[in-house]
Every structure is written in structure tokens, then in C-alpha cells.
Write a protein that holds these residues in place. Structure first.
Motif, short mmCIF file in Angstrom:
data_model
loop_
_atom_site.label_atom_id
_atom_site.label_comp_id
_atom_site.label_asym_id
_atom_site.label_seq_id
_atom_site.Cartn_x
_atom_site.Cartn_y
_atom_site.Cartn_z
N SER A 1 0.11 -3.53 -5.71
CA SER A 1 0.07 -3.14 -5.47
C SER A 1 -1.16 -1.84 -4.66
O SER A 1 -1.74 -1.73 -6.30
CB SER A 1 1.23 -1.78 -5.27
OG SER A 1 0.95 -1.84 -6.80
N ILE A 2 -1.53 -0.66 -4.30
CA ILE A 2 -2.65 0.06 -4.21
C ILE A 2 -1.87 1.37 -3.82
O ILE A 2 -1.15 1.20 -2.44
CB ILE A 2 -3.32 -0.18 -3.34
CG1 ILE A 2 -4.19 -1.91 -3.87
CG2 ILE A 2 -4.20 0.83 -3.30
CD1 ILE A 2 -5.46 -2.17 -2.85
N HIS A 3 -2.74 2.20 -4.79
CA HIS A 3 -1.99 3.49 -4.39
C HIS A 3 -2.92 4.54 -4.28
O HIS A 3 -4.25 4.20 -4.63
CB HIS A 3 -1.39 4.05 -5.83
CG HIS A 3 -0.50 3.63 -6.02
ND1 HIS A 3 1.39 3.79 -5.50
CD2 HIS A 3 -0.10 2.27 -6.63
CE1 HIS A 3 1.99 3.53 -6.07
NE2 HIS A 3 2.06 2.47 -6.72
N ILE A 4 -3.08 5.36 -3.40
CA ILE A 4 -4.08 5.76 -2.15
C ILE A 4 -3.94 7.30 -2.31
O ILE A 4 -2.19 7.80 -1.40
CB ILE A 4 -4.82 5.59 -0.79
CG1 ILE A 4 -5.52 4.32 -0.79
CG2 ILE A 4 -5.61 7.10 -0.38
CD1 ILE A 4 -5.90 3.90 0.20
N GLU A 5 -4.31 8.85 -2.90
CA GLU A 5 -3.65 9.96 -3.15
C GLU A 5 -4.64 11.15 -3.14
O GLU A 5 -6.08 10.12 -3.33
CB GLU A 5 -3.62 10.00 -4.84
CG GLU A 5 -2.96 11.48 -5.31
CD GLU A 5 -2.64 11.87 -6.22
OE1 GLU A 5 -2.06 12.56 -6.75
OE2 GLU A 5 -2.48 10.78 -7.43
N VAL A 6 -4.38 11.72 -1.93
CA VAL A 6 -5.41 12.94 -1.85
C VAL A 6 -4.50 14.04 -2.03
O VAL A 6 -3.78 15.04 -1.47
CB VAL A 6 -5.82 12.83 -0.74
CG1 VAL A 6 -6.61 14.25 -0.17
CG2 VAL A 6 -6.37 11.60 0.23
N LEU B 1 0.75 -1.34 0.35
CA LEU B 1 -0.09 0.04 0.08
C LEU B 1 0.88 1.28 0.33
O LEU B 1 2.37 1.15 1.25
CB LEU B 1 -1.10 0.07 1.63
CG LEU B 1 -1.85 1.18 1.22
CD1 LEU B 1 -2.87 1.83 -0.23
CD2 LEU B 1 -2.61 1.11 2.36
N HIS B 2 0.87 2.41 -0.97
CA HIS B 2 1.13 3.59 -1.28
C HIS B 2 0.62 4.18 -0.97
O HIS B 2 -0.58 4.69 -1.70
CB HIS B 2 1.81 3.89 -2.21
CG HIS B 2 3.36 2.71 -2.81
ND1 HIS B 2 3.96 2.22 -2.24
CD2 HIS B 2 3.03 1.49 -3.70
CE1 HIS B 2 5.23 1.41 -2.61
NE2 HIS B 2 3.63 0.38 -3.31
N VAL B 3 0.60 5.33 0.11
CA VAL B 3 -0.53 6.28 0.54
C VAL B 3 0.21 8.17 0.13
O VAL B 3 1.52 7.93 0.59
CB VAL B 3 -0.73 6.27 2.04
CG1 VAL B 3 -1.51 7.57 2.71
CG2 VAL B 3 -1.70 5.13 2.81
N SER B 4 -0.63 8.80 -0.70
CA SER B 4 0.04 10.56 -0.90
C SER B 4 -0.61 11.00 -0.23
O SER B 4 -2.63 11.81 -1.51
CB SER B 4 0.59 10.35 -1.92
OG SER B 4 1.13 11.80 -3.16
#
Length: 753
Positions: free
Chosen positions: A652-657, A614-617
């Protein structure tokens, strides 16, 4: 021969010469370029030559005999006599319009032949055949001149009888006959008195011809100016008083035939060919022509009518068969048409048709004067036809409008939905019977005192903005214990002239929806209670079987538990959708990072089991937003769970705000199987599950994305996605930032105040 008789003959010849010379000058002054005037002038000159010779001969006898003077006089008589025979034939062919293009040169060649022959006789000093008996001079014509006389005078009489209808003036015919009769007298007795009497008779015939032609060419046109204006006025009234296009065309044809004394009239109108689309002339009306000619078509540029339409100029053919080398306009045209005039009918710079006037081969000859009259008539006809066509189009349009208005009024009157139209000042324009049963208001009255305040939009600024941007505004109205869904739209004819409101009675639908929701909640709760009981007893059963060494018991219990959990999720999803149809009344300022972190914490176990990276930005200083925290958190959890379900090995999962203007955008991207283009339009439908390749192992109710869409829309947000098979899918959720919400709320409060 007595002296008084000779004196009388001399005086008559002198007067004839003076009158002939006067008429000659008058005709040449009037129109020297006209072919008829040119040949008539030649004829008069030859007659004058004959009369001068006769006058010289009479003078020589009065003063005493002179051989030289007598020989000159007889030569002039011979030339004038024979030349006038040729000239009267040429003039007759011109009057009836049958001479060919090369006829003028042949006629002049004949005259030159006579003159040349006589010059030859003078040069050869040939003896003039004369004799004197009892003091009376007798003369014998040369044989060639006799042949010329018999040939041309005979042909003249034949043409005059056959085409007598082509010459309009009976006086002119009388003058020609009298002239030919005078020439014939000279062969009865060659004595000088008879010759002089023959000269007087022929000169009188020539003078009668002069009177007739002067009257036809000068006096009559001048005297007819007033009558032509009056006739044109009558024609204009007769045409303009008609409205129906067929009646107008018939009236034009009748007036043209009567005014020009024509044998046939055809009116062509410009139309578009039904097959090729080319512009053609369509024969709409005939007069004096076979009725089966109607409907004939001529291409623009073909035929006399098509040529006149193409060049937008009048075409005059004196003899259709002789002068026209192109395609025939109508069947048997060359066999029956004589003179033809085609005048284009112009209106506002556009050619709307052609007016064709026809004289038969045996009919009278049309001339340039008729051309001018037809051009005047064609101009009037063009105006009348154009106005009739415009009136017909306007009438057709009015009929269509009336029919549409009647149909619309019938539909609006028969519908059970109230329909109301008001102007900018809220005055009633229209209300169908269903609307009048709700509002007791008369037309042109203001509806404000008669309509409750709840019937108007609660936020008129929002309503006007929706109408301007979306073309309409929809809101609920409660009237007489009934619920209406009001569709509001602009009533305009260029600007905003008013509004139209259509009210749909949704009372029963609302009640059915309430009952359905209540039933679903009741059924879900009734199912959830025994389900929770079954799961509790399953835990007790697992504990009891743990002490026994029963092979396969754990696997069986796990399967039962998984199926019960699946049913629990399905029931919970249904309850969530019903609960989330409207946003919670309690909103709070939420932090995007807190929402994302809470969602990740709840699904951390699933990420660990599937070993998904998991990748969070989250951008720094991203604005907060107003939301129901529990609902919005559920939406983000569902998006992440979907990404987990459809991810492959080494996923892989990318979460971006991030912030985009006044909006906050949440992105959830995976590198899973992707969504086929064929099923993308149905992704947000309830209970829909795609069956794409690679997701056979994935289970679910098909309510997750529908739930997310409902939550996002409840927060005035938007949701969309981008996907490609075997590459992955990205879901985007945007909601207004807290500052944006506050601005709109303030604007709404100001509008209501």
C-alpha cells in the motif's frame, strides 16, 4: 700596691661597667628576641659581675681589709670569670652558626652548674684560697673553675680559627681574642695587680665586642638604608634593562651573590613536568654552583626550595645540615651547604619560581638582615622574569603572526584567483596581483568608482542574510568577457569590519559545461530518433507475425520492446536532468491537489497491474504554490513510481499533503523493502542504484531521485526521507507556499530599489 694605681683601676672598672650596661640596654631595646642578643646580654652580665667583684675587691683594699667583703668580691670574680668563659664559647658558636637545637639548654645548664657549685661552696663556708705576701693579695682558683676555663676558652679559640670566615666583623674577632687574652693573664700571676690588669684587658675586649655588635646590628643597618635603596635601584635597572630571559636570570644571580656576599646562587622557575604534568621547580640558572646542576627538578613541597614555593614564604636555614630534615635540594647539599635562604618570587599573586642563596660551610653566616635584602631582590626579580617571559611570548607570537602573514601573502600573491578585501566604507584594504589586473584602484581608496555595478551582489539583502546565516554568499560575476564565481565572506575582528571576495574564474568550466550539455542533448536526440524508428518497425513486425503461428515470437518481441522502452527511459531521464538544471522562466500558481491527482492518473495503470492499494490524504485549504507544473508533476510521479517498484506483495502507498507554517509538505510513504543505512547517503547521486536484498527484479537508470532533487531545489524546496529495512520508506518534499514566495519577492524588490 700604690694608691694612685688602685684609684686608676677603680675608675677604669667603673667606666667599663657603665659602658657595658649602656650597650646591654641598647641591644636589648633593639631586639630582645634575637638569640644572638640574648646570649651576648648574658655574656655582658657575667663580665659585669666579674668587674663588680674586682671593683669591690679594690674598694675593700682602699678602705681597709674586710674578710667578708673580700670573700664576696672574690666569689663574684670567680663566678663572672668562669661564667664568661662559658658564655664567650656559647656566643662564638652562635656567631658562626654551629650550635644544635638543644645547645641553648646545655649552655644554660653549664652556667647553672657553675652557679650551683659556687653556692655550695658558700653554704659549706669553704675557705677562699688567698694569701698575702708583702701587702699583695694573691688568689688561687678552684680546680673545677680552671677546668671550665681551659675547656671553654680553648674550644672558643679553636672555633674562632676554624670558622673565622663566618664572622663578618674583624673588630668582633679582635674583641673576642682580646677578651680571651685578658683571661689568660690572670694565670700568669695570681697577685691582685695582675688580676686587676687582666680584668681591664678582658673588659676592654668585651667593650670592643659591644662596639662591633652594636655597629653590626644597629649602626650599619641604619647607615646602609640609603645605600641599599641606591643598590636596589641599580639592581632594578640592571635587571629591567635586560630583555632575554637567560640574560635576566644570569644578572639576577650575579646581583644576589654580590649583594649578600654568597658563595652560590640558584634560580628555580615553576614548570610543568613533561611526563606527569605536575608542577615542578626547574633549576634554570646557577652562579657559584656546578653547571651540571642546571636542569635539576624539585617537586613543589619537596626540599627547601619546594617548601618555600609551596608555602609562598621565605625559608632561612642557619645551618642546612643541622636544621633541614627533609629531602636534599641538590647533590652533596648536606656536605657543602652552610646557611641557605630560599625566597619565593611572586608576581600578580602567582609563584613563578624560587631564588636560593647559599653560603658554604666555611663561608660567612647569613642572617635575618640578608633575608630581608633577598626578599627585596626576589620581588624585583619576579617582575623582571615575568616581564621577560611575557616579552618572549609576545615575541614568539609576533614571529608566528609575521610568518603566517608572510605565508598568507605569498599564497594570495601567487594564486591566479583575484582576492579583494574592503572595509565597511568600501575602501580597499588588500588586493592581490590578480585582483589589481582587474581593478585599477589604490589601497585605502573607495572601489565603487572603479568596479562595475555587475560585480556587486544583485540582491545585497540576500547576500547579507546568507553571510549572517551561512557564513558566506556565492554569486556569478561577468568581468572582461570572463565569468567568475564570487565567494563573499565577512572580514571581522569581533564585529563586521568589512568583506573579503574571492573570485574563481569559471569561464572555461562554464564553456565546458555548455558544450557537455549540448553534446548530451545532441547524442540523446541522435539516439532517440533511431530508437523510435526501431519501436515503430517492431509494431509492424508484431502485426506481420500475428498471422503466422510462430511459437515464441510474441515473447521475443515483448522482450525487445521492453529493452527498447528501458533505453528510451534512460535517454529521457538524461534529457530531463539537463533540461531541469535551471527552473523554467514561466511559473504558475499550482494547486497541490491538482498536482497529486495528475500524477496518480498517469501511473494508474502501474498501480492496477501491481495491485497496490493507494491512500491519498490532502488537508483542506492547503495553500497553492508557485511552480513549473510539468516539472513538479514529474517529481511526484517519480516518487510514486519508486514506491511502486520497491513495494512487496499486499503493498500500500500513502500520499499526504499538509501545511507546516509557510511550507507545503508532500509525503509519499510505502511499506516496501526499505533503504539500508549504508547506502542512504548516496540515494540522490546520479546513476546510483542500491543492491539491497529483495530488489533484484527492479531495473532502472538511477536517475529518478536525482531528477526529483533537482526539481525540488529549483523550486527553493527541500527533500529528505526516513527509511527502515523491511518496514518501508517515506519521502518528504517541502516547498514554500505562494504567500511566502510573494513576501520574499516583495522584500527582494524593495532591497533592489
Amino acid at each position: 700596691m700604690s694608691f694612685p694605681l688602685n684609684t686608676t683601676i677603680v675608675l677604669v672598672n667603673g667606666a667599663t661597667l657603665a659602658l657595658a650596661l649602656s650597650f646591654l640596654l641598647l641591644l636589648v631595646w633593639q631586639d630582645a628576641k634575637k638569640e644572638q642578643n640574648q646570649f651576648f646580654a648574658s655574656f655582658l652580665l657575667l663580665v659585669m659581675l666579674w668587674n663588680v667583684g674586682s671593683l669591690l675587691l679594690q674598694g675593700s683594699l682602699l678602705v681597709g681589709e674586710s674578710d667578708a667583703l673580700s670573700a664576696l668580691a672574690l666569689t663574684m670574680i670567680e663566678l663572672g670569670f668562669t661564667g664568661s668563659s662559658v658564655a664567650i664559647y656559647i656566643l662564638t658558636t652562635i656567631l658562626i652558626g654551629i650550635h644544635s637545637r638543644n645547645f641553648r639548654w646545655l649552655a644554660f645548664a653549664s652556667l647553672l652548674l657553675i652557679v650551683g657549685y659556687r653556692v655550695f661552696l658558700i653554704a659549706s663556708q669553704a675557705h677562699v684560697p688567698t694569701s698575702t705576701a708583702d701587702s699583695v693579695l694573691a688568689y688561687s682558683f678552684q680546680p673545677l673553675f680552671i677546668i671550665f676555663y681551659l675547656t671553654f676558652d680553648g674550644l672558643t679559640l679553636l672555633l674562632l680559627w676554624r670558622y673565622r670566615r663566618k664572622i663578618r666583623s674583624r673588630v668582633l674577632v679582635t674583641g673576642i681574642v682580646l677578651f680571651l687574652l685578658g683571661q689568660s693573664l690572670i694565670f700568669v700571676n695570681p697577685a691582685l695587680p695582675v688580676m686587676s690588669f687582666s680584668t681591664i684587658v678582658s673588659a676592654s675586649g668585651a667593650l670592643i665586642m659591644c662596639f662591633a655588635i652594636v655597629q653590626q646590628e644597629i649602626i650599619t643597618p641604619l647607615s646602609e638604608r640609603t645605600s641599599q635603596i641606591e643598590a636596589m635601584h641599580r639592581v632594578s635597572l640592571a635587571i629591567s634593562s635586560q630583555i632575554d630571559i637567560d640574560t635576566v636570570l644570569d644578572e639576577i644571580a650575579v646581583q644576589a651573590a654580590g649583594w649578600l656576599n654568597a658563595d652560590g646562587v640558584g634560580i628555580f622557575l615553576v614548570r610543568a613536568d613533561s611526563t606527569t604534568g605536575d608542577r615542578v621547580l626547574h633549576l634554570e640558572t646557577v652562579h657559584g654552583l656546578p653547571t651540571h646542576y642546571m636542569g635539576a627538578e624539585i617537586l613543589i613541597g619537596r626540599g627547601v626550595a619546594g617548601k618555600a614555593a609551596h608555602n609562598q614564604q621565605t625559608i632561612f636555614l642557619e645551618n642546612y645540615n643541622r636544621d633541614w630534615q627533609g629531602e636534599d635540594d641538590l647533590p652533596f647539599a648536606r656536605e657543602t651547604f652552610g646557611s641557605v635562604i630560599c625566597a619565593p618570587m611572586m608576581y600578580a599573586g602567582n609563584n613563578i619560581g624560587v631564588l636560593m642563596v647559599i653560603a658554604s660551610q666555611q663561608g660567612h653566616l647569613l642572617n635575618l638582615h640578608d633575608v630581608h635584602l633577598l626578599e627585596l631582590l626576589s620581588a624585583q626579580a619576579a617582575v623582571a622574569i615575568a616581564h621577560s617571559q611575557l616579552f618572549a611570548e609576545q615575541q614568539q607570537l609576533n614571529n608566528q603572526v609575521e610568518a603566517a602573514h608572510s605565508q598568507l601573502e605569498t599564497v594570495l600573491s601567487s594564486t591566479d584567483n583575484p582576492v579583494v578585501a574592503i572595509d565597511r566604507h568600501f575602501r580597499l584594504i588588500f588586493a592581490n596581483p590578480a585582483a589589481r589586473s582587474l581593478f585599477d584602484v589604490e589601497q585605502q581608496q573607495s572601489i565603487v568608482p572603479y568596479v562595475p555595478r555587475s560585480a556587486f551582489p544583485h540582491d545585497y539583502r540576500t547576500a547579507l542574510r546568507d553571510i549572517r546565516r551561512k557564513g558566506g554568499h556565492v554569486y556569478e560575476v561577468n568581468l572582461d568577457d570572463r565569468v567568475f564565481l564570487c565567494h563573499l565572506a565577512t572580514l571581522s575582528t569581533g564585529g563586521t569590519d568589512g568583506w573579503v571576495a574571492v573570485l574563481n574564474d569559471v569561464t572555461q568550466l562554464k564553456e565546458l559545461d555548455r558544450m557537455k550539455s549540448e553534446m548530451v542533448r545532441m547524442a540523446s536526440h541522435d539516439l532517440k530518433n533511431p530508437l523510435m524508428g526501431a519501436m515503430a518497425y517492431l509494431d509492424l513486425l508484431r502485426d506481420d507475425l500475428a498471422e503466422l503461428d510462430y511459437h515464441g515470437a510474441d515473447e521475443t518481441i515483448h522482450t525487445i520492446e521492453w529493452q527498447l522502452e528501458r533505453m528510451n527511459r534512460l535517454i529521457r531521464g538524461i534529457l530531463d536532468i539537463e533540461r531541469l538544471r535551471t527552473i523554467s522562466a514561466y511559473l504558475e500558481v499550482c494547486s497541490p491537489s491538482e498536482i497529486v491527482n495528475a500524477a496518480i492518473a498517469e501511473i494508474a495503470h502501474q498501480l492496477q497491474v501491481r495491485q497496490i492499494e493507494l491512500h491519498v490524504s490532502i488537508e483542506d485549504h492547503v495553500s497553492n504554490f508557485w511552480a513549473d507544473k510539468e516539472q513538479f508533476e514529474r517529481a511526484i510521479i517519480n516518487l510514486i513510481e519508486n514506491a511502486i517498484k520497491f513495494s512487496l506483495v499486499d503493498a500500500s502507498i500513502h500520499i499526504e499533503v499538509r501545511a507546516e507554517g509557510r511550507w507545503i509538505v508532500f509525503c509519499v510513504r510505502d511499506n516496501g523493502v526499505g533503504i539500508p543505512a549504508s547506502i542512504q547517503p548516496r540515494i540522490f547521486d546520479r546513476f546510483f542504484r542500491g543492491q539491497q536484498e529483495g530488489v533484484e527484479h527492479v531495473t532502472g537508470s538511477g536517475l529518478g531521485l536525482s531528477l526529483v532533487k533537482t526539481i525540488v531545489e529549483n523550486h527553493n524546496g527541500k527533500i529528505w526521507f526516513e527509511s527502515e529495512q523491511k518496514i518501508g520508506t517515506t519521502f518528504f518534499v517541502s516547498v514554500p507556499a505562494a504567500e511566502n514566495v510573494m513576501l520574499e519577492a516583495n522584500a527582494s524588490q524593495m532591497g533592489q530599489s
